[in-house]
Motif scaffolding. Structure first.
Motif, short mmCIF file in Angstrom:
data_model
loop_
_atom_site.label_atom_id
_atom_site.label_comp_id
_atom_site.label_asym_id
_atom_site.label_seq_id
_atom_site.Cartn_x
_atom_site.Cartn_y
_atom_site.Cartn_z
N ARG B 136 0.84 -1.21 0.00
CA ARG B 136 0.00 0.00 0.00
C ARG B 136 0.88 1.26 0.00
NH1 ARG B 136 -3.59 2.02 4.77
NH2 ARG B 136 -2.53 0.37 5.91
N THR B 137 1.90 1.25 0.86
CA THR B 137 2.78 2.42 0.94
C THR B 137 3.58 2.60 -0.34
OG1 THR B 137 3.05 1.82 3.25
CG2 THR B 137 4.46 3.56 2.45
N PHE B 138 4.06 1.47 -0.86
CA PHE B 138 4.86 1.53 -2.10
C PHE B 138 4.04 2.16 -3.23
CE2 PHE B 138 6.23 -0.32 -6.17
CZ PHE B 138 7.55 0.11 -6.19
N LEU B 139 2.80 1.68 -3.36
CA LEU B 139 1.93 2.17 -4.43
C LEU B 139 1.60 3.66 -4.22
CD1 LEU B 139 0.89 0.42 -6.75
CD2 LEU B 139 -1.34 0.40 -5.64
N ALA B 140 1.26 4.01 -2.97
CA ALA B 140 0.92 5.41 -2.65
C ALA B 140 2.12 6.33 -2.93
CB ALA B 140 0.50 5.53 -1.20
N THR B 141 3.31 5.86 -2.59
CA THR B 141 4.52 6.67 -2.80
C THR B 141 4.78 6.88 -4.28
OG1 THR B 141 5.42 5.72 -0.79
CG2 THR B 141 6.96 6.91 -2.17
N VAL B 142 4.71 5.78 -5.05
CA VAL B 142 5.01 5.89 -6.49
C VAL B 142 3.98 6.82 -7.17
CG1 VAL B 142 5.15 4.60 -8.66
CG2 VAL B 142 6.27 3.72 -6.63
N ILE B 143 2.71 6.69 -6.81
CA ILE B 143 1.69 7.55 -7.43
C ILE B 143 1.92 9.01 -7.03
CG2 ILE B 143 -0.80 8.07 -7.55
CD1 ILE B 143 -1.30 5.04 -7.15
N ALA B 144 2.25 9.22 -5.75
CA ALA B 144 2.51 10.59 -5.27
C ALA B 144 3.70 11.21 -6.00
CB ALA B 144 2.75 10.58 -3.77
N LEU B 145 4.74 10.39 -6.20
CA LEU B 145 5.93 10.89 -6.90
C LEU B 145 5.62 11.19 -8.36
CD1 LEU B 145 8.62 8.50 -5.37
CD2 LEU B 145 8.32 10.90 -4.88
N PHE B 146 4.74 10.38 -8.94
CA PHE B 146 4.33 10.62 -10.33
C PHE B 146 3.63 11.98 -10.43
CE2 PHE B 146 0.79 10.47 -13.38
CZ PHE B 146 1.51 10.33 -14.57
N PHE B 147 2.69 12.23 -9.51
CA PHE B 147 1.97 13.51 -9.53
C PHE B 147 2.91 14.70 -9.31
CE2 PHE B 147 -1.92 10.97 -9.01
CZ PHE B 147 -2.74 11.61 -9.91
N SER B 148 3.84 14.53 -8.39
CA SER B 148 4.78 15.63 -8.11
C SER B 148 5.68 15.90 -9.31
CB SER B 148 5.55 15.31 -6.84
OG SER B 148 6.90 15.38 -7.02
N THR B 149 6.08 14.82 -10.00
CA THR B 149 6.90 14.99 -11.21
C THR B 149 6.10 15.71 -12.29
OG1 THR B 149 8.00 12.93 -10.67
CG2 THR B 149 8.37 13.76 -12.87
N MET B 150 4.83 15.33 -12.40
CA MET B 150 3.96 16.00 -13.38
C MET B 150 3.83 17.49 -13.06
SD MET B 150 3.16 14.04 -15.74
CE MET B 150 4.44 12.82 -15.72
N ALA B 151 3.76 17.79 -11.76
CA ALA B 151 3.67 19.21 -11.34
C ALA B 151 4.93 19.96 -11.76
CB ALA B 151 3.48 19.29 -9.83
N THR B 152 6.10 19.32 -11.59
CA THR B 152 7.36 19.95 -12.01
C THR B 152 7.35 20.20 -13.51
OG1 THR B 152 8.51 18.71 -10.29
CG2 THR B 152 9.89 19.71 -11.95
N ILE B 153 6.90 19.18 -14.26
CA ILE B 153 6.85 19.32 -15.72
C ILE B 153 5.88 20.45 -16.10
CG2 ILE B 153 6.09 18.15 -17.85
CD1 ILE B 153 7.20 15.53 -16.54
N GLY B 154 4.74 20.49 -15.42
CA GLY B 154 3.75 21.54 -15.68
C GLY B 154 4.33 22.93 -15.45
N GLY B 251 10.09 4.63 -3.22
CA GLY B 251 8.90 3.82 -2.90
C GLY B 251 9.25 2.65 -2.01
N LEU B 252 10.33 1.94 -2.35
CA LEU B 252 10.73 0.76 -1.57
C LEU B 252 11.14 1.16 -0.15
CD1 LEU B 252 12.81 -1.31 -4.16
CD2 LEU B 252 10.71 -2.03 -3.03
N ILE B 253 11.97 2.20 -0.05
CA ILE B 253 12.46 2.58 1.29
C ILE B 253 11.31 3.12 2.15
CG2 ILE B 253 14.01 4.15 2.55
CD1 ILE B 253 16.06 3.72 0.32
N THR B 254 10.43 3.96 1.55
CA THR B 254 9.28 4.48 2.32
C THR B 254 8.40 3.32 2.77
OG1 THR B 254 9.36 6.44 0.92
CG2 THR B 254 7.41 6.20 2.29
N ALA B 255 8.22 2.33 1.89
CA ALA B 255 7.39 1.17 2.25
C ALA B 255 7.99 0.42 3.43
CB ALA B 255 7.26 0.26 1.04
N PHE B 256 9.32 0.24 3.41
CA PHE B 256 9.97 -0.45 4.54
C PHE B 256 9.84 0.37 5.83
CE2 PHE B 256 12.44 -3.04 1.37
CZ PHE B 256 12.04 -4.28 1.84
N ILE B 257 9.97 1.70 5.69
CA ILE B 257 9.87 2.57 6.89
C ILE B 257 8.46 2.45 7.49
CG2 ILE B 257 9.91 4.97 7.72
CD1 ILE B 257 11.89 5.59 5.40
#
Lengths: 214, 273
Positions: B136-154, B251-257
């Motif tokens: 759950r954390t891994f997926l949430a992190t990757v999606i969040a990072l995707f959105f933040s990257t899109m914001a940077t691109i925007g 994503g992996l490290i946040t998931a482990f944390i």
């Protein structure tokens, strides 16, 4: 970015910039950043950066820390340069120099001004809760950096990290940072209790040297 | 890891100024909120989490600027409202270290806050559908990072016009120098042997006239330098190539944390539900 080392140099340095008043340094940094934002003169930036570079190298400042730090934003500039076509050498240099001037001037400000002095000035424009949070952040950085250093030392000594077994390494890093998170929350509670005992009412008030002497 | 610290002097004034205005308005709102509710314990937590992010960022995982961010973790534990303040403190202190522009503090705060807020939202959203905390954390992190990257691109896309304007103004300066050189060499050539080579000179003159008359597009190209263009598609590709590796590691490290915290102190993850 080694914030602990930078703070050490800011507190103990004896260069000309260390002796200059914080307001003057803030004004100077603001001027250089405004120049970066408003001007596109390559020769001007080449001159300003050369002056900054020479100052860092020949003054009593820790050039080994300042120069590598100032190069970090070039990663982003590289992406910009690779995305623009056709791009002239002059334009690439302009982007690089602009970024170097802005980064070096701010790093110089931070490495020559003790955080207390900087926060005194910032507290005049920032809301009270933010000044308090900034101060607590700065204090906590040292506590957490020491804890992290000890954890990393223990990990290396016990062979916790290995490239051959990345899954295990990630798990070990995750568990260590997880421990650090729990320790951080405990630290925040201890800091809050200590502040309450000392009569903290929501705002941290900074006294400058003249007020101390009174 | 996902986000990129945009430096000073690249984005247009209106763009970075609007970022600062948005963040200042948010901070004014929070100032009023804190004065009303006296949530000083939260201020201590905000400060310590900002410190945690700074300490985590100081550990370079791959020596080309990859480092842990922990913005998603901050979002999950602090919640969306307080995590923005932590992110602001981090970007302000990083800007003073030359890590991202001081004028871009507002925009960088927005970008990293999107990471924290999305992390919080998706972590809660997957609460019922995915029982495994790690996944759950891994997926949430990757999606969040995707959105933040899109914001940077925007943000970069909005600033593209400024980059192209800078390129064009620089090119026109450069081309004027070349034009001067071309004219002066032509003048020298004329001064040296114009009376000896009347026919040749006439021929040159005819050629220049014919080129401008017969093919206007070619002559226009000859007069003006090729205009530089910022290739946003290439920029997106580069960011995604660099970012993708970062997303997986973070994503992996946040998931482990989070998995570790879930085992040791599960109440921390349920505080902001």
């Amino acid at each position: 970015m080694k914030i602990v080392d930078i703070d050490y140099y800011a507190q103990t340095g004896t260069s000309l910039l260390h002796k200059t008043s914080t307001w003057l340094k803030l004004l100077w940094a603001l001027m250089l950043v405004s120049l970066v934002v408003l001007s596109n003169d390559l020769k001007l930036f080449a001159f300003v950066y050369s002056a900054l570079f020479l100052y860092v190298v020949f003054s009593k400042l820790p050039a080994r820390i300042i120069l590598p730090l100032s190069l970090y934003p070039l990663i982003f500039v590289a992406l910009f340069i690779l995305s623009a076509s056709p791009i002239t050498f002059e334009f690439s240099m302009l982007l690089i120099l602009k970024v170097l001037v802005a980064a070096t001037s701010l790093i110089l400000l931070f490495t020559t001004t003790p955080y207390k002095e900087l926060f005194i000035q910032l507290s005049k424009i920032l809301p009270g809760f933010l000044t308090t949070a900034l101060f607590l952040t700065y204090r906590a950085v040292f506590i957490l950096a020491t804890t992290l250093e000890n954890i990393m030392k223990a990990l290396y000594l016990r062979g916790g990290l290995s490239i051959k077994n990345p899954r295990r390494s990630f798990k070990v890093i995750g568990n260590s940072v997880g421990f650090l998170v729990i320790r951080s929350i405990e630290t925040s509670e201890n800091m809050y209790e200590a502040m309450r005992l000392r009569g903290h009412n929501g705002n941290i008030k900074y006294l400058d040297e003249s007020q101390w002497k009174k | 890891m996902s986000h990129i610290h945009i430096p000073d002097g690249i984005l247009p004034l209106w763009l970075w100024l609007s970022g600062i205005v948005i963040v200042v308005l948010y901070l004014i709102g929070m100032s009023v909120y804190f004065k009303k509710h006296q949530y000083n314990r939260k201020i201590a937590l905000i400060g310590v989490f900002a410190a945690l992010m700074l300490v985590a960022m100081s550990v370079e995982l791959v020596p080309i600027g990859y480092h842990l961010n922990l913005a998603v973790l901050t979002g999950i534990i602090l919640g969306p409202v307080y995590s923005v303040i932590s992110v602001f403190i981090v970007t302000l202190l990083l800007a003073l270290l030359g890590h991202g522009g001081i004028t871009i503090v507002g925009l960088n705060t927005i970008t990293i806050s999107i990471e924290a807020i999305c992390g919080y939202i998706f972590f809660r959203l997957f609460n019922k559908s995915i029982k495994n905390t790690f996944f759950r954390t891994f997926l949430a992190t990757v999606i969040a990072l995707f959105f933040s990257t899109m914001a940077t691109i925007g943000i970069v896309y909005l600033g593209t016009s400024n980059i192209e304007r800078m390129m064009h103004s620089h090119e026109s300066k450069h081309s004027s120098i070349l034009d001067f050189r071309f004219l002066s060499s032509e003048n020298n050539h004329q001064d040296k042997g114009s009376h000896d080579h009347d026919l040749e000179h006439d021929h040159d003159h005819d050629f220049s006239l014919s080129s401008s008359n017969k093919d206007p597009a070619l002559s226009k190209e000859h007069e003006q330098p090729s205009k530089g263009k910022f290739d946003i598609k290439r920029f997106i590709l580069l960011i995604l190539i660099f970012g993708l590796i970062g997303w997986v590691i973070e994503g992996l490290i946040t998931a482990f944390i989070v998995n570790y915290i879930h085992k040791i102190k599960p109440d921390l993850l349920e505080q902001n539900q």
